[in-house]
Design a protein around this motif. Sequence first.
Motif, mmCIF file in Angstrom:
data_model
loop_
_atom_site.group_PDB
_atom_site.id
_atom_site.type_symbol
_atom_site.label_atom_id
_atom_site.label_comp_id
_atom_site.label_asym_id
_atom_site.label_seq_id
_atom_site.Cartn_x
_atom_site.Cartn_y
_atom_site.Cartn_z
ATOM 1 N N GLN A 1 0.818 -1.207 0.000
ATOM 2 C CA GLN A 1 0.000 0.000 0.000
ATOM 3 C C GLN A 1 0.853 1.259 0.000
ATOM 4 O O GLN A 1 2.077 1.200 -0.006
ATOM 5 C CB GLN A 1 -0.964 -0.010 1.178
ATOM 6 C CG GLN A 1 -0.318 -0.135 2.534
ATOM 7 C CD GLN A 1 -1.342 -0.104 3.651
ATOM 8 O OE1 GLN A 1 -2.523 -0.327 3.460
ATOM 9 N NE2 GLN A 1 -0.894 0.195 4.847
ATOM 10 N N GLY A 2 0.178 2.374 -0.006
ATOM 11 C CA GLY A 2 0.843 3.655 -0.183
ATOM 12 C C GLY A 2 1.739 4.079 0.954
ATOM 13 O O GLY A 2 2.404 5.113 0.850
ATOM 14 N N VAL B 1 0.453 8.348 6.400
ATOM 15 C CA VAL B 1 -0.298 8.670 5.183
ATOM 16 C C VAL B 1 -1.339 9.760 5.398
ATOM 17 O O VAL B 1 -1.628 10.535 4.478
ATOM 18 C CB VAL B 1 -0.952 7.396 4.612
ATOM 19 C CG1 VAL B 1 -2.025 6.858 5.563
ATOM 20 C CG2 VAL B 1 -1.550 7.650 3.238
ATOM 21 N N HIS B 2 -1.905 9.864 6.595
ATOM 22 C CA HIS B 2 -2.893 10.902 6.851
ATOM 23 C C HIS B 2 -2.248 12.249 7.178
ATOM 24 O O HIS B 2 -2.858 13.301 6.986
ATOM 25 C CB HIS B 2 -3.820 10.486 7.998
ATOM 26 C CG HIS B 2 -4.691 9.315 7.667
ATOM 27 N ND1 HIS B 2 -4.502 8.066 8.202
ATOM 28 C CD2 HIS B 2 -5.741 9.207 6.824
ATOM 29 C CE1 HIS B 2 -5.396 7.236 7.713
ATOM 30 N NE2 HIS B 2 -6.158 7.906 6.873
ATOM 31 N N PHE C 1 -8.338 14.569 -0.401
ATOM 32 C CA PHE C 1 -7.067 14.672 -1.108
ATOM 33 C C PHE C 1 -7.033 13.773 -2.340
ATOM 34 O O PHE C 1 -5.978 13.615 -2.961
ATOM 35 C CB PHE C 1 -5.909 14.309 -0.174
ATOM 36 C CG PHE C 1 -5.642 15.347 0.888
ATOM 37 C CD1 PHE C 1 -5.035 16.550 0.567
ATOM 38 C CD2 PHE C 1 -6.004 15.124 2.207
ATOM 39 C CE1 PHE C 1 -4.784 17.512 1.537
ATOM 40 C CE2 PHE C 1 -5.755 16.069 3.188
ATOM 41 C CZ PHE C 1 -5.140 17.275 2.860
ATOM 42 N N ALA C 2 -8.168 13.188 -2.703
ATOM 43 C CA ALA C 2 -8.249 12.338 -3.888
ATOM 44 C C ALA C 2 -8.164 13.186 -5.161
ATOM 45 O O ALA C 2 -8.342 14.410 -5.118
ATOM 46 C CB ALA C 2 -9.555 11.544 -3.886
ATOM 47 N N GLN D 1 -4.061 6.706 -1.668
ATOM 48 C CA GLN D 1 -3.533 5.571 -0.914
ATOM 49 C C GLN D 1 -3.929 4.292 -1.639
ATOM 50 O O GLN D 1 -5.036 3.791 -1.495
ATOM 51 C CB GLN D 1 -4.093 5.574 0.507
ATOM 52 C CG GLN D 1 -3.837 4.300 1.301
ATOM 53 C CD GLN D 1 -2.427 4.194 1.839
ATOM 54 O OE1 GLN D 1 -1.492 4.721 1.243
ATOM 55 N NE2 GLN D 1 -2.239 3.517 2.944
ATOM 56 N N PRO D 2 -3.027 3.749 -2.470
ATOM 57 C CA PRO D 2 -3.372 2.525 -3.188
ATOM 58 C C PRO D 2 -3.193 1.288 -2.322
ATOM 59 O O PRO D 2 -2.366 1.270 -1.401
ATOM 60 C CB PRO D 2 -2.369 2.528 -4.349
ATOM 61 C CG PRO D 2 -1.168 3.219 -3.790
ATOM 62 C CD PRO D 2 -1.702 4.260 -2.843
ATOM 63 N N TYR D 3 -3.971 0.271 -2.625
ATOM 64 C CA TYR D 3 -3.816 -1.039 -2.002
ATOM 65 C C TYR D 3 -3.571 -2.047 -3.115
ATOM 66 O O TYR D 3 -4.254 -2.024 -4.144
ATOM 67 C CB TYR D 3 -5.076 -1.435 -1.232
ATOM 68 C CG TYR D 3 -5.423 -0.499 -0.101
ATOM 69 C CD1 TYR D 3 -4.633 -0.436 1.036
ATOM 70 C CD2 TYR D 3 -6.540 0.324 -0.178
ATOM 71 C CE1 TYR D 3 -4.941 0.429 2.074
ATOM 72 C CE2 TYR D 3 -6.861 1.186 0.857
ATOM 73 C CZ TYR D 3 -6.060 1.236 1.983
ATOM 74 O OH TYR D 3 -6.365 2.094 3.003
ATOM 75 N N GLY D 4 -2.608 -2.907 -2.902
ATOM 76 C CA GLY D 4 -2.307 -3.878 -3.943
ATOM 77 C C GLY D 4 -1.766 -5.176 -3.374
ATOM 78 O O GLY D 4 -1.667 -5.361 -2.158
#
Length: 332
Positions: free
Chosen positions: A108-109, A175-176, A236-237, A261-264
């Motif tokens: 993730q990010g 991240v926040h 923030f998107a 914030q990507p999830y992969g």
Amino acid sequence: MSKYETEPLSRRQAIKLTLAATAVASSGLAASTGKALAQSYPTKQLNWVVMWSAGGGADTATRIFTKHLEKELGQTIVVRNVTGGGGSIGYMTGKQSASDGYNLITIQGDLPKFKPMELAPIQIDDFDVISGFASQSPTLITQADSPWKTLGDFIADAKANPGKRTIGVSDIGGVHHQPVVLLAEQAGIDVRAIAHDGSPQMNAAILGGHVDVISSYIRPAAPYVNEGKLRFLGTFAGSSPAAYPDVPTVKSMGYDVVWEQPYGMGGPAGMPAESKEVLAAAAAKVREIPEFRQELSKLGLDVYEKDGADFRDALISMQVGITKVVSTLRAQ
């Protein structure tokens, strides 16, 4: 000659019969071999590490994805929450697992933060980045009855009261907090960041009036927004969330801050090429499943389409942004 007796085969007939039998056998062998190759991975349970607690954004997105991925792969996926150290313990667990294709981890990010922030011996290249599946972005949230009806109102107030306004975040430098640092710099405001263990604690803080605003995700705050207790100020998107199209983006307000914030899906570096190919193909199918997309949308998440090298490049780009945040924090 008895009707039960057979006439001896000529040499030519014998050769034809032998060739035909060989062709049939070869065909059967090829089919059998092809089937074996097609089923050579995966042949057993897969293990998956999430570095954040159950019920959080990473955990929820991962469990929705793996539920559908199991059906595509035909194998059980056991998701385990390995928490602590701002995500570092989970990442270290994933990094040190066998790179046999059966040990996976949520990429993730927050992965790019470890090197520039010198938090732990963890780097992007410690992992094979396979596929993205979901994303969400930090969103600024306040009490529904607060005096700030818009993000502009809050920024104006913060300018008039330097150092007095507070924003709750999950962890300092996390991240926040990262996009808040960039927004404060561009807006020319001085706000105090207050660290919390996660979204539940941030919700409790904002509902109790202990902080003025929180930088959290839409999903954990949505129930309180729907009940009229909280209000979204801005996200923030890169675009307004599908589930809440009226929430403005910070970028649309004139601030060049987009923080997704990507999830992969990934695994320890050195995974077999076959396993990565099978997993990437299965992930691509999952992303097209209408039910999967609907489940994400209901939680305020979007489908993240990047795979392999593209996903890795996005993480590298995020690392550049985080390096800038770290530089700004150290200069303060």
